[in-house]
Design a protein around this motif. Structure first.
Motif, PDB file in Angstrom:
ATOM      1  N   GLN A   1     -11.265  42.448  58.030  1.00 59.11           N
ATOM      2  CA  GLN A   1     -12.529  42.017  57.427  1.00 59.11           C
ATOM      3  C   GLN A   1     -12.432  41.957  55.911  1.00 59.11           C
ATOM      4  N   ARG A   2     -13.106  40.960  55.360  1.00 59.73           N
ATOM      5  CA  ARG A   2     -13.100  40.774  53.910  1.00 59.73           C
ATOM      6  C   ARG A   2     -14.525  40.783  53.395  1.00 59.73           C
TER       7      ARG A   2
ATOM      8  N   CYS B   1     -10.163  43.519  51.327  1.00 59.01           N
ATOM      9  CA  CYS B   1      -9.794  43.265  52.718  1.00 59.01           C
ATOM     10  C   CYS B   1      -9.323  44.574  53.330  1.00 59.01           C
TER      11      CYS B   1
ATOM     12  N   ILE C   1      -6.959  46.129  55.602  1.00 62.02           N
ATOM     13  CA  ILE C   1      -5.698  45.625  56.169  1.00 62.02           C
ATOM     14  C   ILE C   1      -5.315  46.409  57.418  1.00 62.02           C
TER      15      ILE C   1
END
Lengths: 454, 192
Positions: free
Chosen positions: A7-8, A175, A177
């Motif tokens: 998700q960003r 983000c 990761i």
């Protein structure tokens, strides 16, 4: 905002001022030793400048835009301060990076928070973990975003990129990761453009320990090997274009700066350990610089530091080896530990040495290495003392003794434990008023009387 | 010189490449650099009418159904890892063979088994779609999906569509949750 892997989000959606925030990190990992770092990377995702690897040995980036700090308090503010996954979760962060994006130079495009297991183990064995955004400065922070993960998200990875904050089109984004490398810190450093100088020994990859079983950690793991070096680059014409031009990140020498850091000098097959050499050295004070201190009336320009240890053998026998009381030990018979000389001035080039006969490590249960100021200096910072610990075939371990306290001339430096044949070393660096306090703190159970060398 | 589109842009293929007939739709992405389960990305193509639905399930071209009944669309095969340079997966389109009832060819990429593997487009980098004239191997148009995607598991990369007798290409770059199944259902495919 809960962030899931991949998700960003825009930083401005998480942080009111868009620039200054904390990143709190924690991983529950009983039996594992995990090191955190923040890599400041260039547009190509490479560590072009090693000074932008922020970790416990290098806690601040040159620009001050990344600073490592231990958490302010475990009772963190915010609505979901407890780790996701249950009331038993650890409430706070183990480490915190204070970020000020406005201070970062334009060349730094990306900050990547990483976690690496020191020695054996796998990320599948961790419990709950998180990286969370802390909005606000100083103590008045509130959690505004959280990337939670757990061992179930991973397999044999030994190093992880947890979260990154990056610039895209002039906008800072983040983000989650949550990906990594089985090759540990060395693979991570390689991913960031470093090269590993020493090839990995042809040893079998460590087997993931059974869940909940703490494994001995080995110094042959990540840190000692993760030596990035362009010390002898090939001629420029043959040099691959991706070759970083920066000086190398050299992690080959272990400096246990972090308290409680542990490494284990794992026994190789049935071979015995070699001689473990502990050296205490100090810089003699220049004439006239010695202030009236602990040994008030007895003014002298000589600093005398003593190295010693508490020992406990498998047989249950206990004792202390030190110059005070003339207990110099014996290398060839129990306790298989010997102090070679009493350096009264620090002028001896070798300082004081304590040797442990590794061939008889099996006879030893635990050893607590300590040093104390016998004379001449009010505190450790003034004595300029340094302890090193050498084991054949292992990186040297070094500890600088730098306490400024005038009332604690005794320093418990490290605890060596026999962990199923391996030498497990735990850095202590706790300062005490004297022998008795050290003994009590570690439940050794010796009886202490005052003594003198003169 | 190929045209590079950004999201939402379009180009008239018939004008850029007159007499364009044999098209290669090339799709690419980077294999994961980290350890763990591979990112298995799949290219698929929906041949839809003007209502946005396939006439029937045979007009959904994907790894298990590689050729359309009319032979106009052909999937060249499944790449499981995304390794290597250039196109990771590709689809051939013979424009003259596309039935007149088909208004648009919707080019999608989905992450296989995304949910079970805990993967999404936020973890995929350097994705692109390009339209190549197979007759002269010239790249006509390219769309680099440089936008940062997040938790989507399915993505419409672009579409080839009819417009006043010409063929055009549009850079879509629209992500969806739910993977290939959701996208297939949205385009009128009966997914079992």
């Amino acid at each position: 905002m809960d962030l899931t892997r991949g998700q960003r989000a825009k930083i401005t959606d998480l942080i009111a001022n868009g620039e200054r925030f904390g990143l709190g990190v924690a991983i529950q990992a009983p039996g594992l030793s995990i090191d955190f770092a923040c890599f400041g990377l260039d547009a190509a995702g490479k560590l072009a400048d090693e000074r932008y690897m922020t970790f416990f040995n290098q806690p601040t980036s040159p620009c001050g835009g990344v600073r490592l700090s231990t958490p302010i308090s475990t009772a963190a503010s915010g609505p979901s301060a407890a780790l996701a996954g249950g009331p038993s979760g650890h409430p706070g962060d183990q480490i915190r990076f204070d970020i000020d994006l406005g201070k970062l130079p334009p060349s730094i495009e990306r900050l990547t928070i990483t976690a690496a297991i020191e020695g054996a183990g796998a990320m599948s064995n961790i419990g709950q973990g998180h990286v969370r955004f802390l909005d606000g400065d100083g103590d008045g922070t509130t959690e505004s975003g959280r990337f939670a993960f757990s061992g179930a998200d991973f397999a044999a990875e030994r190093a992880l990129m947890l979260l990154e904050v990056y610039r895209k089109g002039g906008v800072w984004r983040t983000c989650a990761i949550g990906q990594g490398f089985n090759g540990g810190l060395a693979a991570l450093v390689e991913h960031f453009g470093g090269t590993v100088a020493e090839p990995t020994p042809a040893a079998a990859p460590p087997q993931p320990p059974p869940p909940g079983q703490p494994q001995p950690l080995t110094s042959q793991g990540t840190r000692s090997r993760a030596t990035t070096s362009q010390a002898s680059p090939p001629p420029a014409s043959q040099s691959p274009p991706s070759q970083p031009k920066s000086p190398p990140v050299n992690l080959s020498k272990i400096t246990l700066e972090k308290k409680g850091n542990r490494i284990s000098l794992e026994k190789q097959g049935h071979a015995e350990h070699g001689e473990i050499l502990i050296n205490l050295s100090w810089r003699p004070a220049a004439a006239g610089t010695v202030k009236r201190g602990l040994f008030g009336g007895k003014r002298t320009n000589q600093i005398d530091l003593d190295l010693g240890c508490l020992i406990e053998l498998r047989t249950g026998d206990k004792g202390a080896i030190q110059a005070l009381g003339n207990n110099f030990g014996d290398l060839l018979k129990p306790p298989y530990i010997a102090l070679d000389a009493d350096d009264r001035s620090g002028t001896s080039s070798e300082g004081e040495n304590l040797r442990i006969n590794g061939q008889h490590w099996d006879a030893i249960r635990r050893v607590l290495i300590y040093a104390f100021i016998y004379e001449g200096a009010p505190n450790w910072a003034e004595a300029n003392a340094k302890i090193s610990l050498k084991t054949p075939g292992q990186p040297e371990i070094e500890v600088q003794l730098d306490s400024q306290s005038n009332h604690q001339p005794m320093c418990a430096i490290a605890l060596l434990e026999n962990d199923a044949g391996a030498v497990r070393i735990t850095k202590l660096v706790d300062y005490y008023r004297g022998h008795r306090e050290v003994d009590q703190a570690h439940h050794w159970g010796l009886r202490w009387t005052s003594g003198s060398k003169d | 010189m190929a045209i590079s589109l950004s999201k939402g842009g379009n180009v008239n293929l018939s004008k850029e490449a007159p007499n364009l007939e044999n098209v290669l739709v090339g799709l690419g992405w980077d294999a994961r650099a980290t350890d763990g389960k591979d990112f298995d990305l799949d290219a698929s193509l929906f041949m839809v009418k003007d209502d946005g639905k396939v006439p029937d399930d045979s007009h959904f071209i994907f790894y298990n159904q590689k050729t359309s009944p009319d032979g106009s669309v052909e999937h060249t095969g499944d790449n499981l890892t995304g390794e290597g340079e250039g196109d990771d997966e590709s689809v051939y389109v013979t424009l003259s063979k596309v039935p007149a009832t088909i208004q648009r060819l919707v080019i999608v990429v989905t992450i296989h088994d995304a949910e079970a593997r805990g993967q999404n487009f936020g973890q995929v980098s350097n994705a692109f779609v390009r339209i190549v004239n197979r007759d002269n191997n010239q790249e006509v148009v390219r769309f680099d999906l440089s936008e940062d995607y997040s938790t989507e598991t399915a993505m419409i990369f672009g579409e080839i569509y009819r417009h006043s007798g010409d063929w055009k290409f549009k850079a879509v770059g629209q992500g969806y949750a739910g993977g290939l199944k959701a996208l297939a259902q949205q385009h009128g495919v009966n997914v079992g």
